[in-house]
Design a protein around this motif. Structure first.
Motif, PDB file in Angstrom:
ATOM      1  N   GLU A   1      -4.752   7.374   4.369  1.00  0.00           N
ATOM      2  CA  GLU A   1      -5.034   5.978   4.032  1.00  0.00           C
ATOM      3  C   GLU A   1      -5.143   5.087   5.260  1.00  0.00           C
ATOM      4  OE1 GLU A   1      -5.925   2.614   2.009  1.00  0.00           O
ATOM      5  OE2 GLU A   1      -5.752   4.593   1.079  1.00  0.00           O
TER       6      GLU A   1
ATOM      7  N   LYS B   1       0.834  -1.203   0.000  1.00  0.00           N
ATOM      8  CA  LYS B   1       0.000   0.000   0.000  1.00  0.00           C
ATOM      9  C   LYS B   1       0.873   1.258   0.000  1.00  0.00           C
ATOM     10  CE  LYS B   1      -4.203   1.366  -0.049  1.00  0.00           C
ATOM     11  NZ  LYS B   1      -4.948   1.189  -1.298  1.00  0.00           N
TER      12      LYS B   1
ATOM     13  N   ILE C   1       0.935   4.283  -2.774  1.00  0.00           N
ATOM     14  CA  ILE C   1       0.773   5.698  -2.415  1.00  0.00           C
ATOM     15  C   ILE C   1       1.964   6.516  -2.915  1.00  0.00           C
ATOM     16  CG2 ILE C   1       0.704   7.305  -0.455  1.00  0.00           C
ATOM     17  CD1 ILE C   1      -1.037   5.129   0.969  1.00  0.00           C
TER      18      ILE C   1
END
Length: 141
Positions: free
Chosen positions: A109, A66, A70
Motif C-alpha cells: 500500500e 489506512k 488494512i
C-alpha cells in the motif's frame, strides 16, 4: 534522579521509592513517581510504568486510518469491529502469520520495504503507522 527531554517535552524519574506495597492487591508495585513538564505546565506525582506511559511521534491521521483498514482487511474483521491506534494485533486475533501478511499489505500500500527485525517489533496499529511514516520519510529524503 534522571531527567529526559525531547524538544518541548521533558520528564524526571525519581528513584527514591523503588517499591511500594499495594494494599488493594496485596502485592509489591514497581511503579515510580515522576514529574512531567510540557511547555511550562507541570504535572506532579504522576505514576506510570514503562508499559503504560509512552511518548511517541504520532503518525498522520490518514496513515493511521489506512493501517486500520488494512488490518481489518487482512484479519477479515467486520466493519463494526473497532480498530484504533492502540489496538494490538494479537488482541484482534492475529497470529505471527497474520502479522506477516499485515506487514506485506502495508508494504504494498505504501510502497515501502520493512526489514524483518522491524516487522517483528510491530504489535499495534500505532507502531505500524509510526514505522510507515519513518520509512516513507526516509525513502523521500
Amino acid at each position: 534522579m534522571a531527567a529526559y527531554s525531547a524538544n518541548s517535552l521533558s520528564f524526571s524519574t525519581i528513584y527514591t521509592q523503588s517499591r511500594q506495597f499495594n494494599q488493594a492487591t496485596g502485592r509489591q508495585s514497581s511503579l515510580k513517581p515522576f514529574s512531567l513538564c510540557a511547555r511550562g505546565s507541570t504535572f506532579q506525582s504522576l505514576r506510570a510504568s514503562p508499559q503504560r506511559f509512552r511518548v511517541h511521534c504520532a503518525a498522520k491521521p490518514e496513515t493511521v486510518q489506512k493501517v486500520c483498514e488494512i488490518v481489518k482487511k487482512q484479519l477479515a474483521l467486520s466493519d463494526d469491529t473497532p480498530v484504533s491506534p492502540e489496538s494490538k494485533f494479537a488482541s484482534l486475533g492475529a497470529d505471527s502469520l497474520d502479522t506477516v501478511e499485515i506487514v506485506m499489505g502495508l508494504e504494498e500500500e505504501f510502497g515501502i520495504s520493512v526489514e524483518e527485525e522491524s516487522s517483528q517489533s510491530i504489535t499495534t496499529v500505532q507502531e505500524a503507522a509510526d514505522m510507515i511514516e519513518k520509512l516513507v520519510e526516509k525513502k523521500s529524503g
